[in-house]
Design a protein around this motif. Structure first.
Motif, PDB file in Angstrom:
ATOM      1  N   VAL A  26     -15.691 -18.989 -26.356  1.00  0.00           N
ATOM      2  CA  VAL A  26     -16.658 -19.688 -25.497  1.00  0.00           C
ATOM      3  C   VAL A  26     -16.818 -18.902 -24.181  1.00  0.00           C
ATOM      4  O   VAL A  26     -17.931 -18.624 -23.733  1.00  0.00           O
ATOM      5  N   ALA A  27     -15.673 -18.512 -23.597  1.00  0.00           N
ATOM      6  CA  ALA A  27     -15.715 -17.752 -22.336  1.00  0.00           C
ATOM      7  C   ALA A  27     -16.441 -16.422 -22.544  1.00  0.00           C
ATOM      8  O   ALA A  27     -17.225 -15.976 -21.695  1.00  0.00           O
ATOM      9  N   PHE A  28     -16.211 -15.800 -23.704  1.00  0.00           N
ATOM     10  CA  PHE A  28     -16.848 -14.518 -23.996  1.00  0.00           C
ATOM     11  C   PHE A  28     -18.372 -14.689 -24.132  1.00  0.00           C
ATOM     12  O   PHE A  28     -19.153 -13.868 -23.647  1.00  0.00           O
ATOM     13  N   GLY A  29     -18.797 -15.782 -24.761  1.00  0.00           N
ATOM     14  CA  GLY A  29     -20.241 -16.046 -24.909  1.00  0.00           C
ATOM     15  C   GLY A  29     -20.911 -16.189 -23.552  1.00  0.00           C
ATOM     16  O   GLY A  29     -21.975 -15.606 -23.295  1.00  0.00           O
ATOM     17  N   GLU A  30     -20.269 -16.928 -22.660  1.00  0.00           N
ATOM     18  CA  GLU A  30     -20.845 -17.107 -21.310  1.00  0.00           C
ATOM     19  C   GLU A  30     -20.901 -15.770 -20.575  1.00  0.00           C
ATOM     20  O   GLU A  30     -21.893 -15.434 -19.941  1.00  0.00           O
ATOM     21  N   HIS A  31     -19.787 -15.035 -20.674  1.00  0.00           N
ATOM     22  CA  HIS A  31     -19.701 -13.734 -20.002  1.00  0.00           C
ATOM     23  C   HIS A  31     -20.780 -12.776 -20.532  1.00  0.00           C
ATOM     24  O   HIS A  31     -21.400 -12.034 -19.773  1.00  0.00           O
ATOM     25  N   TRP A  32     -21.013 -12.844 -21.840  1.00  0.00           N
ATOM     26  CA  TRP A  32     -21.994 -11.949 -22.485  1.00  0.00           C
ATOM     27  C   TRP A  32     -23.388 -12.151 -21.868  1.00  0.00           C
ATOM     28  O   TRP A  32     -24.097 -11.201 -21.542  1.00  0.00           O
ATOM     29  N   VAL A  33     -23.759 -13.417 -21.673  1.00  0.00           N
ATOM     30  CA  VAL A  33     -25.089 -13.702 -21.124  1.00  0.00           C
ATOM     31  C   VAL A  33     -25.130 -13.426 -19.613  1.00  0.00           C
ATOM     32  O   VAL A  33     -26.025 -12.745 -19.116  1.00  0.00           O
ATOM     33  N   LEU A  34     -24.120 -13.964 -18.891  1.00  0.00           N
ATOM     34  CA  LEU A  34     -24.200 -13.962 -17.427  1.00  0.00           C
ATOM     35  C   LEU A  34     -23.800 -12.624 -16.809  1.00  0.00           C
ATOM     36  O   LEU A  34     -24.212 -12.318 -15.699  1.00  0.00           O
ATOM     37  N   LYS A  35     -23.015 -11.823 -17.522  1.00  0.00           N
ATOM     38  CA  LYS A  35     -22.617 -10.504 -16.987  1.00  0.00           C
ATOM     39  C   LYS A  35     -23.220  -9.367 -17.819  1.00  0.00           C
ATOM     40  O   LYS A  35     -24.106  -8.665 -17.368  1.00  0.00           O
ATOM     41  N   THR A  36     -22.725  -9.220 -19.075  1.00  0.00           N
ATOM     42  CA  THR A  36     -23.136  -8.071 -19.884  1.00  0.00           C
ATOM     43  C   THR A  36     -24.659  -7.969 -19.996  1.00  0.00           C
ATOM     44  O   THR A  36     -25.254  -6.965 -19.608  1.00  0.00           O
ATOM     45  N   ALA A  37     -25.284  -9.029 -20.532  1.00  0.00           N
ATOM     46  CA  ALA A  37     -26.730  -8.958 -20.767  1.00  0.00           C
ATOM     47  C   ALA A  37     -27.496  -8.951 -19.446  1.00  0.00           C
ATOM     48  O   ALA A  37     -28.432  -8.162 -19.266  1.00  0.00           O
ATOM     49  N   SER A  38     -27.094  -9.800 -18.497  1.00  0.00           N
ATOM     50  CA  SER A  38     -27.829  -9.874 -17.224  1.00  0.00           C
ATOM     51  C   SER A  38     -27.777  -8.560 -16.471  1.00  0.00           C
ATOM     52  O   SER A  38     -28.764  -8.107 -15.903  1.00  0.00           O
ATOM     53  N   GLU A  39     -26.592  -7.921 -16.457  1.00  0.00           N
ATOM     54  CA  GLU A  39     -26.441  -6.708 -15.652  1.00  0.00           C
ATOM     55  C   GLU A  39     -26.899  -5.442 -16.367  1.00  0.00           C
ATOM     56  O   GLU A  39     -27.459  -4.550 -15.749  1.00  0.00           O
ATOM     57  N   SER A  40     -26.670  -5.366 -17.689  1.00  0.00           N
ATOM     58  CA  SER A  40     -26.995  -4.113 -18.379  1.00  0.00           C
ATOM     59  C   SER A  40     -28.311  -4.157 -19.156  1.00  0.00           C
ATOM     60  O   SER A  40     -28.853  -3.114 -19.506  1.00  0.00           O
ATOM     61  N   TYR A  41     -28.791  -5.369 -19.491  1.00  0.00           N
ATOM     62  CA  TYR A  41     -30.012  -5.471 -20.303  1.00  0.00           C
ATOM     63  C   TYR A  41     -30.963  -6.490 -19.684  1.00  0.00           C
ATOM     64  O   TYR A  41     -31.631  -7.244 -20.394  1.00  0.00           O
ATOM     65  N   GLY A  42     -31.011  -6.517 -18.334  1.00  0.00           N
ATOM     66  CA  GLY A  42     -31.796  -7.524 -17.606  1.00  0.00           C
ATOM     67  C   GLY A  42     -33.231  -7.681 -18.085  1.00  0.00           C
ATOM     68  O   GLY A  42     -33.634  -8.794 -18.458  1.00  0.00           O
ATOM     69  N   PRO A  43     -34.015  -6.587 -18.129  1.00  0.00           N
ATOM     70  CA  PRO A  43     -35.421  -6.729 -18.525  1.00  0.00           C
ATOM     71  C   PRO A  43     -35.569  -7.302 -19.940  1.00  0.00           C
ATOM     72  O   PRO A  43     -36.437  -8.139 -20.189  1.00  0.00           O
ATOM     73  N   MET A  44     -34.675  -6.877 -20.854  1.00  0.00           N
ATOM     74  CA  MET A  44     -34.748  -7.372 -22.234  1.00  0.00           C
ATOM     75  C   MET A  44     -34.438  -8.864 -22.288  1.00  0.00           C
ATOM     76  O   MET A  44     -35.098  -9.638 -22.980  1.00  0.00           O
ATOM     77  N   LEU A  45     -33.454  -9.269 -21.483  1.00  0.00           N
ATOM     78  CA  LEU A  45     -33.062 -10.674 -21.457  1.00  0.00           C
ATOM     79  C   LEU A  45     -34.198 -11.515 -20.865  1.00  0.00           C
ATOM     80  O   LEU A  45     -34.564 -12.547 -21.420  1.00  0.00           O
ATOM     81  N   ARG A  46     -34.786 -11.028 -19.761  1.00  0.00           N
ATOM     82  CA  ARG A  46     -35.856 -11.786 -19.102  1.00  0.00           C
ATOM     83  C   ARG A  46     -37.081 -11.907 -20.001  1.00  0.00           C
ATOM     84  O   ARG A  46     -37.785 -12.909 -19.972  1.00  0.00           O
ATOM     85  N   ALA A  47     -37.313 -10.882 -20.839  1.00  0.00           N
ATOM     86  CA  ALA A  47     -38.467 -10.917 -21.742  1.00  0.00           C
ATOM     87  C   ALA A  47     -38.296 -11.995 -22.817  1.00  0.00           C
ATOM     88  O   ALA A  47     -39.239 -12.361 -23.510  1.00  0.00           O
ATOM     89  N   GLY A  48     -37.081 -12.543 -22.931  1.00  0.00           N
ATOM     90  CA  GLY A  48     -36.801 -13.555 -23.958  1.00  0.00           C
ATOM     91  C   GLY A  48     -37.387 -14.919 -23.653  1.00  0.00           C
ATOM     92  O   GLY A  48     -37.506 -15.761 -24.554  1.00  0.00           O
ATOM     93  N   GLY A  49     -37.768 -15.170 -22.393  1.00  0.00           N
ATOM     94  CA  GLY A  49     -38.370 -16.469 -22.092  1.00  0.00           C
ATOM     95  C   GLY A  49     -38.208 -16.850 -20.637  1.00  0.00           C
ATOM     96  O   GLY A  49     -37.437 -16.233 -19.906  1.00  0.00           O
ATOM     97  N   THR A  50     -38.936 -17.901 -20.237  1.00  0.00           N
ATOM     98  CA  THR A  50     -38.922 -18.321 -18.834  1.00  0.00           C
ATOM     99  C   THR A  50     -38.143 -19.619 -18.641  1.00  0.00           C
ATOM    100  O   THR A  50     -38.018 -20.119 -17.534  1.00  0.00           O
ATOM    101  N   SER A  51     -37.653 -20.193 -19.725  1.00  0.00           N
ATOM    102  CA  SER A  51     -36.802 -21.392 -19.637  1.00  0.00           C
ATOM    103  C   SER A  51     -35.849 -21.339 -20.825  1.00  0.00           C
ATOM    104  O   SER A  51     -36.057 -20.554 -21.760  1.00  0.00           O
ATOM    105  N   LEU A  52     -34.829 -22.179 -20.802  1.00  0.00           N
ATOM    106  CA  LEU A  52     -33.884 -22.189 -21.928  1.00  0.00           C
ATOM    107  C   LEU A  52     -34.611 -22.532 -23.232  1.00  0.00           C
ATOM    108  O   LEU A  52     -34.416 -21.870 -24.254  1.00  0.00           O
ATOM    109  N   LYS A  53     -35.482 -23.543 -23.163  1.00  0.00           N
ATOM    110  CA  LYS A  53     -36.201 -23.973 -24.365  1.00  0.00           C
ATOM    111  C   LYS A  53     -37.042 -22.817 -24.928  1.00  0.00           C
ATOM    112  O   LYS A  53     -36.995 -22.508 -26.122  1.00  0.00           O
ATOM    113  N   ASP A  54     -37.767 -22.171 -24.033  1.00  0.00           N
ATOM    114  CA  ASP A  54     -38.600 -21.042 -24.389  1.00  0.00           C
ATOM    115  C   ASP A  54     -37.742 -19.916 -25.007  1.00  0.00           C
ATOM    116  O   ASP A  54     -38.087 -19.327 -26.031  1.00  0.00           O
ATOM    117  N   PHE A  55     -36.606 -19.635 -24.373  1.00  0.00           N
ATOM    118  CA  PHE A  55     -35.730 -18.562 -24.840  1.00  0.00           C
ATOM    119  C   PHE A  55     -35.234 -18.868 -26.254  1.00  0.00           C
ATOM    120  O   PHE A  55     -35.243 -18.001 -27.131  1.00  0.00           O
TER     121      PHE A  55
END
Ligand code: HEM
Length: 185
Positions: free
Chosen positions: A67-96
């Motif tokens: 569970v901790a790894f899943g949160e870390h993956w989104v909030l650190k790994t993906a946000s910091e290293s793949y920001g544009p790709m993550l943001r392109a996924g949607g503008t809200s949780l539902k959308d994403f």
């Protein structure tokens, strides 16, 4: 799995528990790799062994680690290293989540040998939906719980993912009931 997964586990452990604990975990898992290369494929077993060794060394359940790894993956790994790709996924949780079935198709452009999971959405309402998770791997249900919680935090709409059908209990695939609150203004 690609090295970036093991690298992210390393980062999570080193940040919260320090370098020494990480060295102990690698030793216990018999992993003799000094530096994980992000775009190199490693055996899935190595990732599983690291998670179970982390569970033993840190005295936490494998479930809590995933569970901790899943949160870390989104909030650190993906946000910091793949920001544009993550943001392109949607503008809200539902959308994403609605776009999630296509998400790894874009990841596959950078990591061609990716063996991604597959997602489907159903029963969509204003603040909840059912998320269907298909994979040839086992044991990663709690990782998805953490990923969803991380996405909830990312969009400031705290979310929960409750398992309502489980492959380990004979279901065809895991199904989560995902619920979220309205965005905090
Ligand atoms: C930019 C962000 C992301 C990147 C770069 C990424 C990349 C990857 C990579 C490299 C793997 C390992 C699979 C392999 O090497 O064959 C993986 C697995 C996985 N990803 Fe993503 N991912 C991202 C975001 C997400 C999100 C937002 C979710 C879901 C909510 C997700 C769900 C999963 C799951 C559950 C697995 C485990 C493998 C399985 O279930 O079979 N990923 N991803």
């Amino acid at each position: 799995m690609y090295g970036l997964v093991n690298k992210a586990i390393e980062e999570l452990v080193v940040t919260h528990f320090g370098e020494d604990q990480w060295e102990l975990i690698k030793k216990k898992a018999s992993v003799d790799v000094e530096v994980f290369v992000s775009n190199e494929a490693y055996p899935d077993e190595m990732t599983y062994d690291l998670v179970s060794a982390a569970s033993e060394v840190l005295g936490k359940s494998a479930s809590a680690i995933l569970v901790a790894f899943g949160e870390h993956w989104v909030l650190k790994t993906a946000s910091e290293s793949y920001g544009p790709m993550l943001r392109a996924g949607g503008t809200s949780l539902k959308d994403f989540l609605i776009n999630l079935p296509n998400f790894h198709t874009r990841v596959q452009m950078i990591y061609p040998k990716l063996q991604p999971p597959r997602f489907e959405c159903s029963d969509i309402s204003a603040n909840s939906m059912h998320l269907h998770y298909f994979t040839h791997r086992s044991g990663l249900t709690d990782f998805v719980v953490g990923l969803v919680q991380g996405l909830g935090k990312l969009y400031s709409t705290p979310a929960t993912a409750k398992v309502i059908a489980a492959k380990v209990e004979g279901a065809d695939h895991d199904v989560f009931e995902v619920s979220w609150t309205d965005a905090v203004a």
